[in-house]
Design an enzyme around this catalytic site. Structure first.
Site, PDB file in Angstrom:
ATOM      1  N   CYS A   1      14.772  39.861  71.331  1.00  0.00           N
ATOM      2  CA  CYS A   1      16.120  40.215  71.730  1.00  0.00           C
ATOM      3  C   CYS A   1      16.629  41.338  70.843  1.00  0.00           C
ATOM      4  CB  CYS A   1      17.046  39.001  71.606  1.00  0.00           C
ATOM      5  SG  CYS A   1      16.411  37.509  72.387  1.00  0.00           S
TER       6      CYS A   1
ATOM      7  N   ILE B   1      11.970  34.540  77.084  1.00  0.00           N
ATOM      8  CA  ILE B   1      10.567  34.220  76.861  1.00  0.00           C
ATOM      9  C   ILE B   1      10.343  32.709  76.842  1.00  0.00           C
ATOM     10  CG2 ILE B   1       8.594  34.498  75.314  1.00  0.00           C
ATOM     11  CD1 ILE B   1       9.535  37.138  76.464  1.00  0.00           C
TER      12      ILE B   1
ATOM     13  N   ASN C   1      17.024  36.995  66.885  1.00  0.00           N
ATOM     14  CA  ASN C   1      16.059  37.862  67.540  1.00  0.00           C
ATOM     15  C   ASN C   1      14.668  37.461  67.080  1.00  0.00           C
ATOM     16  OD1 ASN C   1      14.470  40.019  68.503  1.00  0.00           O
ATOM     17  ND2 ASN C   1      14.988  41.303  66.757  1.00  0.00           N
TER      18      ASN C   1
ATOM     19  N   GLU D   1      10.890  34.999  67.536  1.00  0.00           N
ATOM     20  CA  GLU D   1      10.270  33.749  67.951  1.00  0.00           C
ATOM     21  C   GLU D   1      10.010  32.896  66.722  1.00  0.00           C
ATOM     22  OE1 GLU D   1      10.045  33.206  71.083  1.00  0.00           O
ATOM     23  OE2 GLU D   1      10.177  35.246  71.893  1.00  0.00           O
TER      24      GLU D   1
ATOM     25  N   ASP E   1      13.346  28.104  71.176  1.00  0.00           N
ATOM     26  CA  ASP E   1      12.797  28.097  69.823  1.00  0.00           C
ATOM     27  C   ASP E   1      13.852  28.528  68.802  1.00  0.00           C
ATOM     28  OD1 ASP E   1      11.815  31.306  69.215  1.00  0.00           O
ATOM     29  OD2 ASP E   1      12.168  30.708  71.286  1.00  0.00           O
TER      30      ASP E   1
ATOM     31  N   GLY F   1      -3.132  43.491  67.261  1.00  0.00           N
ATOM     32  CA  GLY F   1      -3.959  43.258  66.082  1.00  0.00           C
ATOM     33  C   GLY F   1      -3.351  43.747  64.788  1.00  0.00           C
TER      34      GLY F   1
END
Length: 524
Positions: free
Chosen positions: A2, A62, A86, A88, A109, A352
């Site tokens: 976010c 999400i 903002n 996860e 979450d 990655g």
């Protein structure tokens, strides 16, 4: 993922009848939030909390698609916390088993951050694992801002005589506030009562448990298996979402490792992983990514770079990344097209990022830091600066297209494991190959010749360097460059290319002080 904005005025009252700060914080905040609309195209929410704080949130949905509207909280008691977050929080399910269910309020979450504040106060924020930045307040005047330990998610602040402003991107700040803007330091929390406090280091320190392993005394294959399990477990956790997750596949080792684990997880669920790559036609990265995708059986998509398109988006990329570092912009251009492509298919991608800094993937590590102590110190230093370099590029370019990027290698447990390995396990192989330990850990998961493919910088392997490098010699004369770098107040500019990007940066952010908000690579 976010975008957040906040205005806190500790000593003055804010109200909606004024248009300028501090009294007009709601109006100013709405303007700030509007400049972050690209970060959250699915939803927006604002709240004036008590007499001193305004909070704003733009949402990219999400997790908990229907119940994750923010600001969260503000309903539990007379002086309850309201929060905008903002990012996860990957351990939110574990935290639900450690705190009262009533402390959460939703399945999001981000509700774990609210529960921690309700249960432990700001002192409990170290319990959160993931990538996040937050601002929270109560009607009674309490306020806290905080950011994850590595700084995976961005946060800036600007302290004036009358108010403190917070935002996910520099562009959000009002012009008159830009000169005060600074990076909010990762791993810190701030409140007007207690000031700025560090709650976590970027790289976890040595384990203090009696169960800490001395890897130098363990057989090599056992260590490699432990490394595989650490990385694979993180990739599985980073697939947490109520929407489809894809992978940026560069054709190199790090993204290939992530894709291999994710493809296996999706395959067990009867799903096919989507992967995305970018490069000039027949560039090394594009060809290697194509072969990796075929080996893993992914649903693969490609964006082909061309000179004209790359040059056309340069101004947008510089303004988006909010930097003029030439190496950073050079790698951001292909990522711009990659993100644009991926956003048409998924809302989340894994990357990655971070593997080179944990497993000593860059040549200079071995050329300049030969002793184990020096190497360990340099690895820790570079991880701590990622927030202003690769992670800034990764966040900005993806969020410009409403796409969330996640970085499994920078998970707390992976970092703790990687930094517990003795330095000789990160030394170059006899043939000069880097990251041999990580490569052996994933034997059989990728084609052998790709597993042991030599590293190339993304801007080089994708072909972007060849498209952009020569451009500036024709656009800027030697005399013009010499005059520009000697100008008053001009930061160090190391090439004509960097001068070109700096001019665009200044147009986008005229009031910002580069020294207060930028991290730069050592070389161009």
């Amino acid at each position: 993922m976010c975008g957040i904005a906040a205005v806190h005025s500790p000593h003055a009252t804010i109200d909606a009848d004024h248009t300028r700060p501090p009294a007009g914080a709601p109006a100013v905040g709405e303007e700030m939030l509007g400049r972050l609309a690209h970060r959250g195209p699915d939803d927006s929410g604002t709240r004036t909390v008590g007499d001193h704080t305004w909070l704003g949130h733009r949402r990219l949905s999400i997790v908990d698609l229907d119940g994750g509207h923010q600001p969260l909280g503000g309903t539990d008691a007379d002086d309850d916390w309201s929060l905008v977050c903002n990012g996860e929080i990957y351990n939110h399910q574990a935290l639900r088993g450690e705190m009262p269910a009533t402390a959460f309020g939703s399945s999001s979450d981000s509700a774990a951050a609210l529960a921690v504040l309700r249960t432990d106060g700001p002192q409990g924020l170290h319990r959160l694992r993931g990538m996040w930045a937050l601002c929270a307040a109560t009607p009674g005047g309490r306020f806290v801002a905080a950011r994850d330990a590595v700084g995976i998610k961005p946060l800036y602040w600007a302290r004036t005589d009358t108010a403190v402003y917070f935002a996910s991107e520099l562009r959000a700040f009002p012009p008159e506030v830009q000169p005060r803007a600074e990076i909010f330091p990762p791993g810190h929390r701030w409140s007007p009562q207690d000031g700025l406090h560090r709650f976590a280091e970027a790289v976890p320190g040595p384990a203090r448990s009696t169960e800490a392993v001395d890897w130098s005394a363990v057989p090599q294959d056992v260590v490699e298996k432990a490394t595989f399990e650490s990385v694979a477990d993180s990739v599985r956790r980073h697939l947490m979402a109520d929407v489809e997750v894809g992978v940026f596949l560069s054709g190199g080792l790090d993204s290939g490792v992530v894709a291999a684990v994710a493809a296996e997880v999706y395959g067990r669920q009867g799903r096919r992983l989507k992967t995305f790559s970018v490069g000039t036609a027949d560039s090394p990265d594009l060809l290697a990514a194509r072969e990796t995708a075929a080996f893993l059986g992914t649903d693969h998509h490609e964006a082909v770079l061309d000179a004209e398109a790359s040059r056309t988006v340069l101004d947008d990329v510089v303004a988006c990344v909010e930097s003029f570092d030439a190496s950073l912009i050079r790698s951001a251009v292909p990522n711009w097209f990659l993100s644009e492509l991926a956003s048409r298919h998924v809302k989340v991608v894994l990357t990655g990022e971070g593997a080179d800094e944990l497993f000593a993937g860059y040549g200079y590590y071995h050329e300049r830091h030969a002793t184990p102590e020096d190497l360990d110190t340099e690895l820790r230093r570079t991880v701590a600066t990622l927030h202003g370099l690769n992670l800034q590029r990764c966040d900005r370019v993806t969020m410009a297209h409403g796409l969330e990027a996640r970085v499994p290698f920078l998970d707390h447990d992976v970092m703790a494991h990687a930094m517990s390995l003795p330095a000789h396990m990160k030394a170059l192989e006899d043939d000069g190959m880097e990251k041999g330990h990580l490569r052996r850990a994933f034997t059989g998961r990728l084609p052998e010749h790709l597993l042991w493919r030599r590293k190339e910088q993304f801007g080089t392997g994708s072909g972007a360097e060849g498209l952009l490098g020569p451009l500036w010699n024709s656009r800027i004369t030697d005399e013009e460059f010499a005059a520009a770098v000697d100008g008053d107040g001009v930061p160090e500019l190391r090439s004509k290319e960097e001068l070109g990007y700096y001019r665009t940066f200044r147009k986008a952010l005229p009031g910002v002080r580069p020294a207060a908000v930028l991290t730069r690579f050592a070389t161009v």
